[in-house]
Structure formats: C-alpha cells, structure tokens
Design a protein around this motif. Structure first.
Motif, mmCIF file in Angstrom:
data_model
loop_
_atom_site.group_PDB
_atom_site.id
_atom_site.type_symbol
_atom_site.label_atom_id
_atom_site.label_comp_id
_atom_site.label_asym_id
_atom_site.label_seq_id
_atom_site.Cartn_x
_atom_site.Cartn_y
_atom_site.Cartn_z
ATOM 1 N N LEU A 246 1.209 -3.794 0.137
ATOM 2 C CA LEU A 246 1.694 -2.455 -0.222
ATOM 3 C C LEU A 246 3.204 -2.454 -0.449
ATOM 4 O O LEU A 246 3.968 -1.917 0.360
ATOM 5 C CB LEU A 246 1.326 -1.460 0.882
ATOM 6 C CG LEU A 246 -0.161 -1.310 1.206
ATOM 7 C CD1 LEU A 246 -0.352 -0.435 2.445
ATOM 8 C CD2 LEU A 246 -0.917 -0.720 0.016
ATOM 9 N N ARG A 252 3.378 -0.258 4.694
ATOM 10 C CA ARG A 252 3.145 -1.686 4.477
ATOM 11 C C ARG A 252 3.242 -2.446 5.800
ATOM 12 O O ARG A 252 4.027 -2.109 6.666
ATOM 13 C CB ARG A 252 4.142 -2.244 3.462
ATOM 14 C CG ARG A 252 5.601 -2.204 3.904
ATOM 15 C CD ARG A 252 6.519 -2.516 2.714
ATOM 16 N NE ARG A 252 7.937 -2.587 3.076
ATOM 17 C CZ ARG A 252 8.726 -1.537 3.221
ATOM 18 N NH1 ARG A 252 8.250 -0.313 3.051
ATOM 19 N NH2 ARG A 252 10.012 -1.697 3.525
ATOM 20 N N GLY A 331 6.058 -6.760 -0.196
ATOM 21 C CA GLY A 331 5.249 -5.966 0.713
ATOM 22 C C GLY A 331 5.636 -6.114 2.173
ATOM 23 O O GLY A 331 4.948 -5.595 3.049
ATOM 24 N N SER A 361 0.766 -6.507 -5.381
ATOM 25 C CA SER A 361 -0.177 -5.596 -4.741
ATOM 26 C C SER A 361 -1.616 -5.910 -5.138
ATOM 27 O O SER A 361 -2.560 -5.524 -4.440
ATOM 28 C CB SER A 361 0.161 -4.143 -5.097
ATOM 29 O OG SER A 361 0.078 -3.929 -6.505
ATOM 30 N N THR A 390 1.188 0.359 -9.183
ATOM 31 C CA THR A 390 1.295 -0.519 -8.022
ATOM 32 C C THR A 390 0.170 -0.158 -7.070
ATOM 33 O O THR A 390 0.109 0.955 -6.552
ATOM 34 C CB THR A 390 2.667 -0.347 -7.343
ATOM 35 O OG1 THR A 390 3.695 -0.704 -8.271
ATOM 36 C CG2 THR A 390 2.768 -1.220 -6.102
#
Length: 436
Positions: A246, A252, A331, A361, A390
């Motif tokens: 993420l 994340r 991420g 992602s 994303t």
C-alpha cells in the motif's frame, strides 16, 4: 557529435502478473494483484506468508518465447549455469527482441549490445550440501581445515557462473551475437533506471545502433528472503493487510517481496525507421544521483529530487509537460516519506497537479527487476490511454502530500512520464520517456 534520438521498439517482462504483455496489461487495467500466499518457500516459517511470485516462469525453454532452433539448443544447454534470476533476465531479453521483430542476423553485431541491471545474486544452500557433508567428522562437527581437500572438489566447477551478476548481459549477447557495448549494473532497485540511462547514452553518442537494456531481480529466494527480512522493512503477519502493498497509504505495513525481470529493445531513431520498426516510445532524459548526509546516512529525499530534476533537464521538459510519475512506491513507512519529500521538493507548486502511480502495489518489490517492468506498465497504459490506479490506496498519509492516482484515469498516448526508483542506500535513477 550531435546526440541521436533513442526509441523503444520492443518490450518483454516476467512478473507476478504473468509473462506476456497482454496479461500484464489486462491485470493493471482490471486492478488485479499478483501478490498471494508464497508457494516456492515454506510460508509458515516466515514472518509473512505473502509474496509476488512469477509463478508462470518455470525455466522451461518455452518460457523464452519463439526462439529459433540454434538459439533453442544454445539456451537449453546453458540453463544449468543460470540461476533463476539470470534465466528470467535472458527470457525477457529474448521476448523483447521477438516483440521488436529484430531477428538474429538482421542487425550489425558490432553495433549491437546489451546492458543489464541486477541485484547481487545469492546461491542456494543445496549447492554446498555434498561439500559440507564431506567435511563433517564422526562427531557431526564441521571441520573447516578439510574444506580445500574434501569440500571444494564436491562443488560443481561451474558453480560461480550461476550467480555472477554480469551473466545476464553475457548470455544475451552470446545468444544473439551482439558484440558491441556490454555492461552490467548492480545498484539494487536503482539498477533498472541506470541500465536504461546507460543504454540511451551509448546509442545517443553513436557507439551503438541497438541495445537490449533490462534488469532482473528477486526477493523470493531461500537465502535472499532471509536477508530481506533481516534488512528491509517488510510487512509481517498473516492477516489480509499483511498481504497488501500500500504505497503512500496511511495503513501500509511495509514492503512485499517479489521477483521479476523486464527488458526493452532500444534503437537509434534512424536505425528503427530504416527497418520499418514500430516505435513504442522515446527515451528523452535520464539521470542517476546519490544523496548522503554528513553522518554518512543516505539522504534519499535529496537524491530523488536531484534525479528527477536532472532527468527532466536532460529531456528539456517543464513540469507542466509531465503526464504522470511512475513512483518507486515501496509501501514502507520511511521509504514513502522520503520519496514524498523528494518529489514534493522537485514538483513544488505542481505537486497536486501531476498524477503519481505506484505499480509495486500490484506485485511488490522485485528488486532490480522493478524499474523496467514499471516502465513497460506506463507504456502499456499509454497504449490503452488509461493510467491504472495505485492498488489499495484509500487513506492518504498526511506526510505523503502527493497526487496519488487511486482510480484509473484517462491519459494520452503521446505524453511524457518519468519513472523513478531508488535504493535504501540513497541511489536514485530516473528515466523520462515520451509516448507515441
């Protein structure tokens, strides 16, 4: 010497989203993740059971595309001296050449070359099973003083060739009779941009007409995975959130490991036009920069800002001309903060105007393999005239004030995008490309 224009005429990729361009493009368009439960390693023994594995790639000769009989024979013979990363690198190079319709014998070997990026390559424990056992005494203790006499003879003589990072470029050059410039670059995740930049400059200054430029890497590996969990900020746990990459999202949890490779065929514009090649894009700018603090810690924000600025200066473009940025988007918390700081410094008052997409992602961190695959993702998106969102981005991190593309959005096929990647050590590479 006047600089020559450098165009892209072929693409090849192997990733958690498949091995062909159509499946890769379809996954991006549909928002399909290639991150799933690990199959090649004992997931229960790891802090996380998720990874982006290139499951379609088996190392079978069929994975190298439609190669002729002589090349098939040569590649099959050499598979035993290629680790998985090298195999993937050779395969994407062959696929890119096939995609470009650049057949063996249709180019000048002396003016054709190969430049490849990679991670450092690690052996597997199985390579030393017999050698280690030969040095174990009756008390089951390893006796190092016996290694030279009893251990080394049990190691296959060609063992080292399987793991040398210069071997992807070597194999590709030999299989395709490319006797011109040849180089290998090992800068972790920054390797891909550095390889593409070096290839661009080699053609631009007239030292070659054709360069196969690519990169290959992995974090999914018996030994390398252990190193990654010890060194990198990886998402840990068994819950669903631990299996998602993420970038720039407040929720994340860290990096997701993956594997893959990508390659592009680059040619001078004159060479491509002379043979009637289909042009997929043009590399118009490149850079690689390093940032360090006085205490000898990496200053990634500075290296990112500088790399973006130099690439755009090299390309002769203004901020308003950038269609989108294909970000590193690891991420992990600190990496994303550093990237956001560097991009914000570079973009200034245009920060909210330019879309940012993070393709990790979809497949995680493929090491050195990421950069070229992400470039291919942007080129395919331009062909479809739709920039993918994303994946999983829903809650913006207040410390990442970027215009992160959360949903697909319309783009033009001829816009300029910049692909950015950087290493934990502060090396950043950026490539500016104009679509067609």
């Amino acid at each position: 010497m006047q600089s020559r224009r450098v165009v892209i005429t072929g693409m090849g990729q192997i990733s958690p989203l498949g091995m062909d361009l159509d499946s890769f493009s379809a996954a991006l368009e549909a928002g399909t993740s290639g991150i799933r439960k690990i199959e090649s390693l004992p997931a229960d023994a790891l802090p996380s059971s998720y990874a982006g594995e290139a499951l379609d790639f088996t190392g079978n000769i069929a994975d190298f595309g439609e190669v002729d009989k002589n090349q098939t024979r040569s590649i099959r013979k050499n598979l035993k001296v290629m680790c998985r990363e090298i195999q993937m690198g050779v395969a994407v190079a062959q696929r890119a050449l096939q995609h470009s319709s650049l057949a063996l014998g249709s180019y000048d070997p002396e003016r054709s070359g190969v430049i490849f990026g990679s991670d450092y390559m690690m052996t597997t424990p199985e390579e030393f099973d017999k050698a280690t056992a030969a040095c174990v005494d009756e008390a089951n203790e390893f006796q190092f003083e016996q290694w030279a006499e009893k251990g080394l003879p049990e190691v296959t003589p060609l063992w080292l060739l399987k793991y040398l990072p210069n071997m992807p470029a070597s194999h590709v050059a030999i299989f395709n009779d490319m006797r011109g410039p040849n180089n290998s670059i090992t800068l972790r995740e920054a390797s891909a941009g550095a390889a593409l930049g070096e290839a661009m400059m080699t053609i631009a200054r007239g030292h070659a007409d054709v360069i196969v430029a690519g990169s290959t890497g992995t974090r999914v590996h018996e030994t390398r995975t252990c190193h990654a969990y010890l060194q990198d900020p990886i998402a840990q746990g068994t819950d669903e959130l631990s299996g998602k990459c993420l970038p720039f999202d407040l929720n994340r949890k860290g990096m997701i490991i993956g594997e893959g490779a990508g390659a592009l065929v680059l040619e001078s514009l004159e060479h491509a036009e002379a043979r009637g090649a289909k042009i997929l894009g043009e590399i118009i700018g490149q850079s690689i920069c390093t940032g360090w603090n006085p205490d000898r810690t990496p200053d990634r924000a500075t290296s990112i800002s500088n790399a973006m600025a130099v690439a755009c200066r090299d390309a002769g473009i203004k901020l308003s001309e950038i269609q989108h940025i294909n970000a590193h988007g690891l991420g992990s918390q600190q990496s994303d903060w550093d990237e956001a700081a560097g991009l914000t410094r570079f973009l200034g008052d245009k920060t909210q105007d330019i879309p940012v997409v993070a393709m990790k992602s979809y497949f995680g961190n493929l090491g050195a393999g990421c950069g070229v695959i992400e470039v291919i993702g942007s080129l395919l998106a331009q062909q479809k005239k739709s920039l993918p969102g994303t994946l999983g981005y829903s809650t913006p991190d207040p410390q990442c004030q970027l215009n992160v593309s959360a949903e697909p959005q319309a783009i033009t096929s001829d816009g300029v995008f910049v692909s950015l990647n950087f290493s934990p050590q502060g090396q950043a590479s950026a490539i500016a490309i104009r679509g067609v």
